[in-house]
Motif scaffolding. Structure first.
Motif, mmCIF file in Angstrom:
data_model
loop_
_atom_site.group_PDB
_atom_site.id
_atom_site.type_symbol
_atom_site.label_atom_id
_atom_site.label_comp_id
_atom_site.label_asym_id
_atom_site.label_seq_id
_atom_site.Cartn_x
_atom_site.Cartn_y
_atom_site.Cartn_z
ATOM 1 N N ARG A 163 0.834 -1.198 0.000
ATOM 2 C CA ARG A 163 0.000 0.000 0.000
ATOM 3 C C ARG A 163 0.873 1.254 0.000
ATOM 4 N NH1 ARG A 163 -2.515 -0.596 4.715
ATOM 5 N NH2 ARG A 163 -3.762 -2.278 3.863
ATOM 6 N N ASP A 164 1.919 1.247 0.829
ATOM 7 C CA ASP A 164 2.825 2.412 0.872
ATOM 8 C C ASP A 164 3.529 2.607 -0.468
ATOM 9 O OD1 ASP A 164 2.085 2.807 3.470
ATOM 10 O OD2 ASP A 164 3.895 1.878 4.336
ATOM 11 N N GLN A 165 3.996 1.530 -1.076
ATOM 12 C CA GLN A 165 4.685 1.634 -2.357
ATOM 13 C C GLN A 165 3.735 2.079 -3.462
ATOM 14 O OE1 GLN A 165 6.877 -1.902 -3.273
ATOM 15 N NE2 GLN A 165 8.262 -1.659 -1.513
ATOM 16 N N LEU A 166 2.512 1.556 -3.468
ATOM 17 C CA LEU A 166 1.535 1.982 -4.463
ATOM 18 C C LEU A 166 1.195 3.464 -4.278
ATOM 19 C CD1 LEU A 166 -0.917 -1.049 -4.711
ATOM 20 C CD2 LEU A 166 0.618 -0.193 -6.471
ATOM 21 N N ARG A 167 1.065 3.916 -3.077
ATOM 22 C CA ARG A 167 0.772 5.315 -2.785
ATOM 23 C C ARG A 167 1.913 6.202 -3.300
ATOM 24 N NH1 ARG A 167 -0.167 5.269 2.864
ATOM 25 N NH2 ARG A 167 -2.090 4.166 2.406
ATOM 26 N N ASP A 168 3.156 5.761 -3.076
ATOM 27 C CA ASP A 168 4.307 6.525 -3.572
ATOM 28 C C ASP A 168 4.325 6.572 -5.099
ATOM 29 O OD1 ASP A 168 5.056 6.918 -0.968
ATOM 30 O OD2 ASP A 168 6.635 5.373 -0.970
ATOM 31 N N LEU A 169 4.048 5.427 -5.726
ATOM 32 C CA LEU A 169 4.031 5.385 -7.191
ATOM 33 C C LEU A 169 2.934 6.277 -7.755
ATOM 34 C CD1 LEU A 169 4.701 1.638 -8.036
ATOM 35 C CD2 LEU A 169 6.158 3.577 -8.547
ATOM 36 N N LEU A 170 1.744 6.237 -7.161
ATOM 37 C CA LEU A 170 0.654 7.081 -7.625
ATOM 38 C C LEU A 170 0.992 8.557 -7.446
ATOM 39 C CD1 LEU A 170 -2.543 5.187 -6.391
ATOM 40 C CD2 LEU A 170 -1.838 5.596 -8.745
ATOM 41 N N ALA A 171 1.641 8.874 -6.367
ATOM 42 C CA ALA A 171 2.045 10.264 -6.145
ATOM 43 C C ALA A 171 3.047 10.708 -7.202
ATOM 44 C CB ALA A 171 2.613 10.435 -4.749
ATOM 45 N N GLU A 172 3.983 9.850 -7.560
ATOM 46 C CA GLU A 172 4.971 10.179 -8.592
ATOM 47 C C GLU A 172 4.315 10.330 -9.947
ATOM 48 O OE1 GLU A 172 8.305 7.540 -8.725
ATOM 49 O OE2 GLU A 172 8.637 7.694 -6.558
ATOM 50 N N ILE A 173 3.342 9.445 -10.253
ATOM 51 C CA ILE A 173 2.652 9.535 -11.550
ATOM 52 C C ILE A 173 1.854 10.829 -11.621
ATOM 53 C CG2 ILE A 173 0.815 8.515 -12.942
ATOM 54 C CD1 ILE A 173 1.852 5.792 -12.020
ATOM 55 N N GLU A 174 1.195 11.189 -10.585
ATOM 56 C CA GLU A 174 0.430 12.428 -10.566
ATOM 57 C C GLU A 174 1.358 13.634 -10.682
ATOM 58 O OE1 GLU A 174 -1.980 12.414 -7.052
ATOM 59 O OE2 GLU A 174 -3.317 10.876 -7.851
#
Length: 183
Positions: free
Chosen positions: A154-165
């Motif tokens: 969940r933490d890694q997905l949140r970081d990836l989504l933040a980077e994509i945004e």
């Protein structure tokens, strides 16, 4: 001749099964059959049908001997013959009922022993399983739990989504160092 004497000596020196009473075939009985018969008597004498039948028989006996219908008066008032019949019935039924109870106690004892054996085996199985579960829990302390792995993902997905945004919001389309260029 020497062999015959030796065979006689061997036969006489070894204990054998002796029957003190020799019974004719028609006098021998199977104890199991007799026990089943005793249980049948005990079940029958304790049934409502038997009690009702006995009540009707006694009522008719007394009625016929007091009133004397059809001239039948074979047992006058103290009803000695009826008392004799009851005494005979009691003298035979009591030992048969005791025999049936003894057989039932033997069956109950065997059933109880079997239940104890099964309970002991079940207890041993439960103890074994409890030890196995304790060993697994001890070993699981060294492994990642499901909740831990989910949290990390969940933490890694949140970081990836933040980077994509963040990359979508940049006007120059610059790629961040964590993103790779399309091939």
């Amino acid at each position: 001749m020497a062999e015959a004497n030796r065979r006689d000596e061997d036969r006489l020196s070894t204990p054998g099964r002796r029957s003190s009473i020799i019974r004719p075939r028609w006098l021998r009985f199977d104890e199991d059959w007799f026990g089943r018969f005793a249980e049948w008597i005990a079940r029958t004498m304790g049934s409502p049908g038997f009690l009702m039948g006995m009540t009707v028989l006694v009522f008719l006996w007394i009625l016929l001997n007091v009133v004397g219908i059809f001239g039948w008066k074979w047992d006058p008032y103290p009803f000695i013959l009826l008392n004799l019949a009851f005494s005979t019935q009691a003298s035979y039924s009591a030992p048969l009922i005791l025999l049936a109870q003894n057989r039932q106690e033997d069956r109950d004892r065997l059933s109880l022993d079997e239940d104890r054996r099964v309970a002991g085996q079940s207890r041993a199985d439960m103890d074994f399983l409890a030890r196995e579960i304790a060993a697994l829990r001890t070993n699981m302390g060294e492994l990642s739990t499901r909740d831990f792995v989910r949290g990390e993902l969940r933490d890694q997905l949140r970081d990836l989504l933040a980077e994509i945004e963040a990359a979508d919001e940049r006007p120059d389309g610059e790629i961040s160092p964590t993103q790779s260029e399309p091939a």
